[in-house]
Design a protein around this motif. Structure first.
Motif, PDB file in Angstrom:
ATOM      1  N   SER A  81       0.821  -1.210   0.000  1.00 34.12           N
ATOM      2  CA  SER A  81       0.000   0.000   0.000  1.00 34.12           C
ATOM      3  C   SER A  81       0.857   1.264   0.000  1.00 34.12           C
ATOM      4  O   SER A  81       0.598   2.206  -0.752  1.00 34.12           O
ATOM      5  N   ALA A  82       1.882   1.313   0.833  1.00 37.36           N
ATOM      6  CA  ALA A  82       2.746   2.500   0.928  1.00 37.36           C
ATOM      7  C   ALA A  82       3.535   2.727  -0.363  1.00 37.36           C
ATOM      8  O   ALA A  82       3.678   3.861  -0.813  1.00 37.36           O
ATOM      9  N   THR A  83       4.041   1.656  -0.962  1.00 35.40           N
ATOM     10  CA  THR A  83       4.835   1.824  -2.183  1.00 35.40           C
ATOM     11  C   THR A  83       3.940   2.095  -3.387  1.00 35.40           C
ATOM     12  O   THR A  83       4.320   2.839  -4.284  1.00 35.40           O
ATOM     13  N   LYS A  84       2.740   1.519  -3.410  1.00 40.23           N
ATOM     14  CA  LYS A  84       1.805   1.766  -4.505  1.00 40.23           C
ATOM     15  C   LYS A  84       1.365   3.227  -4.505  1.00 40.23           C
ATOM     16  O   LYS A  84       1.274   3.861  -5.552  1.00 40.23           O
ATOM     17  N   SER A  85       1.111   3.770  -3.337  1.00 38.43           N
ATOM     18  CA  SER A  85       0.712   5.166  -3.215  1.00 38.43           C
ATOM     19  C   SER A  85       1.818   6.089  -3.718  1.00 38.43           C
ATOM     20  O   SER A  85       1.560   7.058  -4.430  1.00 38.43           O
ATOM     21  N   ALA A  86       3.052   5.794  -3.365  1.00 41.17           N
ATOM     22  CA  ALA A  86       4.182   6.607  -3.830  1.00 41.17           C
ATOM     23  C   ALA A  86       4.311   6.521  -5.345  1.00 41.17           C
ATOM     24  O   ALA A  86       4.530   7.525  -6.020  1.00 41.17           O
ATOM     25  N   ASP A  87       4.142   5.330  -5.889  1.00 43.01           N
ATOM     26  CA  ASP A  87       4.247   5.120  -7.329  1.00 43.01           C
ATOM     27  C   ASP A  87       3.137   5.871  -8.067  1.00 43.01           C
ATOM     28  O   ASP A  87       3.379   6.499  -9.097  1.00 43.01           O
ATOM     29  N   ALA A  88       1.935   5.827  -7.537  1.00 41.81           N
ATOM     30  CA  ALA A  88       0.795   6.495  -8.174  1.00 41.81           C
ATOM     31  C   ALA A  88       0.967   8.009  -8.220  1.00 41.81           C
ATOM     32  O   ALA A  88       0.436   8.673  -9.093  1.00 41.81           O
ATOM     33  N   HIS A  89       1.720   8.543  -7.267  1.00 40.31           N
ATOM     34  CA  HIS A  89       1.933   9.989  -7.207  1.00 40.31           C
ATOM     35  C   HIS A  89       3.320  10.382  -7.724  1.00 40.31           C
ATOM     36  O   HIS A  89       3.772  11.502  -7.488  1.00 40.31           O
ATOM     37  N   ALA A  90       3.983   9.450  -8.415  1.00 47.24           N
ATOM     38  CA  ALA A  90       5.306   9.693  -9.016  1.00 47.24           C
ATOM     39  C   ALA A  90       6.324  10.189  -7.984  1.00 47.24           C
ATOM     40  O   ALA A  90       7.101  11.089  -8.253  1.00 47.24           O
ATOM     41  N   ARG A  91       6.288   9.579  -6.813  1.00 48.19           N
ATOM     42  CA  ARG A  91       7.243   9.917  -5.763  1.00 48.19           C
ATOM     43  C   ARG A  91       8.121   8.709  -5.472  1.00 48.19           C
ATOM     44  O   ARG A  91       7.790   7.584  -5.811  1.00 48.19           O
ATOM     45  N   ARG A  92       9.219   8.958  -4.804  1.00 46.25           N
ATOM     46  CA  ARG A  92      10.088   7.868  -4.372  1.00 46.25           C
ATOM     47  C   ARG A  92       9.369   7.062  -3.292  1.00 46.25           C
ATOM     48  O   ARG A  92       8.609   7.629  -2.506  1.00 46.25           O
ATOM     49  N   PRO A  93       9.624   5.764  -3.230  1.00 48.26           N
ATOM     50  CA  PRO A  93       9.004   4.973  -2.162  1.00 48.26           C
ATOM     51  C   PRO A  93       9.498   5.432  -0.799  1.00 48.26           C
ATOM     52  O   PRO A  93      10.613   5.939  -0.677  1.00 48.26           O
ATOM     53  N   PRO A  94       8.676   5.260   0.222  1.00 48.34           N
ATOM     54  CA  PRO A  94       9.080   5.713   1.555  1.00 48.34           C
ATOM     55  C   PRO A  94      10.303   4.954   2.062  1.00 48.34           C
ATOM     56  O   PRO A  94      10.456   3.757   1.802  1.00 48.34           O
ATOM     57  N   ARG A  95      11.161   5.647   2.765  1.00 51.66           N
ATOM     58  CA  ARG A  95      12.340   5.018   3.365  1.00 51.66           C
ATOM     59  C   ARG A  95      11.942   4.227   4.604  1.00 51.66           C
ATOM     60  O   ARG A  95      12.475   3.166   4.883  1.00 51.66           O
ATOM     61  N   LYS A  96      10.958   4.737   5.343  1.00 53.32           N
ATOM     62  CA  LYS A  96      10.529   4.095   6.580  1.00 53.32           C
ATOM     63  C   LYS A  96       9.009   4.012   6.610  1.00 53.32           C
ATOM     64  O   LYS A  96       8.325   4.958   6.219  1.00 53.32           O
ATOM     65  N   ILE A  97       8.499   2.884   7.079  1.00 49.67           N
ATOM     66  CA  ILE A  97       7.058   2.666   7.193  1.00 49.67           C
ATOM     67  C   ILE A  97       6.777   2.218   8.624  1.00 49.67           C
ATOM     68  O   ILE A  97       7.369   1.244   9.097  1.00 49.67           O
ATOM     69  N   VAL A  98       5.893   2.927   9.310  1.00 57.22           N
ATOM     70  CA  VAL A  98       5.519   2.589  10.679  1.00 57.22           C
ATOM     71  C   VAL A  98       3.990   2.609  10.759  1.00 57.22           C
ATOM     72  O   VAL A  98       3.371   3.639  10.481  1.00 57.22           O
ATOM     73  N   ARG A  99       3.414   1.466  11.117  1.00 56.34           N
ATOM     74  CA  ARG A  99       1.952   1.363  11.220  1.00 56.34           C
ATOM     75  C   ARG A  99       1.580   0.494  12.418  1.00 56.34           C
ATOM     76  O   ARG A  99       2.265  -0.462  12.740  1.00 56.34           O
ATOM     77  N   TRP A 100       0.454   0.813  13.040  1.00 53.50           N
ATOM     78  CA  TRP A 100      -0.071   0.021  14.142  1.00 53.50           C
ATOM     79  C   TRP A 100      -1.325  -0.691  13.659  1.00 53.50           C
ATOM     80  O   TRP A 100      -2.154  -0.092  12.963  1.00 53.50           O
ATOM     81  N   ARG A 101      -1.466  -1.955  13.998  1.00 51.07           N
ATOM     82  CA  ARG A 101      -2.645  -2.724  13.655  1.00 51.07           C
ATOM     83  C   ARG A 101      -3.142  -3.496  14.871  1.00 51.07           C
ATOM     84  O   ARG A 101      -2.354  -4.066  15.605  1.00 51.07           O
ATOM     85  N   GLY A 102      -4.440  -3.516  15.030  1.00 54.11           N
ATOM     86  CA  GLY A 102      -5.045  -4.391  16.011  1.00 54.11           C
ATOM     87  C   GLY A 102      -5.373  -3.834  17.309  1.00 54.11           C
ATOM     88  O   GLY A 102      -5.709  -4.345  18.264  1.00 54.11           O
TER      89      GLY A 102
END
Length: 102
Positions: A81-102
């Motif tokens: 999801s994070a890399t697809k969003s960056a690709d769709a907006h012609a941006r570099r993929p995020p260097r760091k991804i932090v998410r909480w689930r549950g």
């Protein structure tokens, strides 16, 4: 959460950082932080297709904790999801991804 950057009091906190720069592939490594353990995780994304696969260290998952397959699926989905969003907006993929689930 017990603290902003610490271990969650429930659920899981995914903390991943882009590491290797392989041709045609993004690699993220980090931890799934559970209330009572840190589980190493690696996610690989094929840049051409966006397909993501994840692997967690099943031996690090505490007895009675979430299934390793569930942690892998969630990690792959978060990174995809994070890399697809960056690709769709012609941006570099995020260097760091932090998410909480549950």
């Amino acid at each position: 959460m017990t603290q902003a950057v610490g271990r969650p009091s429930s659920g899981a906190r995914y903390v991943l950082e882009q590491t290797d720069d392989l041709p045609g592939e993004l690699v993220y490594r980090g931890l799934v932080r559970l209330p009572d353990a840190d589980v190493p995780v690696e996610v690989r994304v094929v840049e051409a297709t966006g397909a993501a696969t994840a692997a967690v260290d099943a031996g690090a998952v505490p007895h009675g904790g979430p299934h390793p397959e569930e942690l892998s699926r969630t990690a792959a989905a978060l990174v995809r999801s994070a890399t697809k969003s960056a690709d769709a907006h012609a941006r570099r993929p995020p260097r760091k991804i932090v998410r909480w689930r549950g």
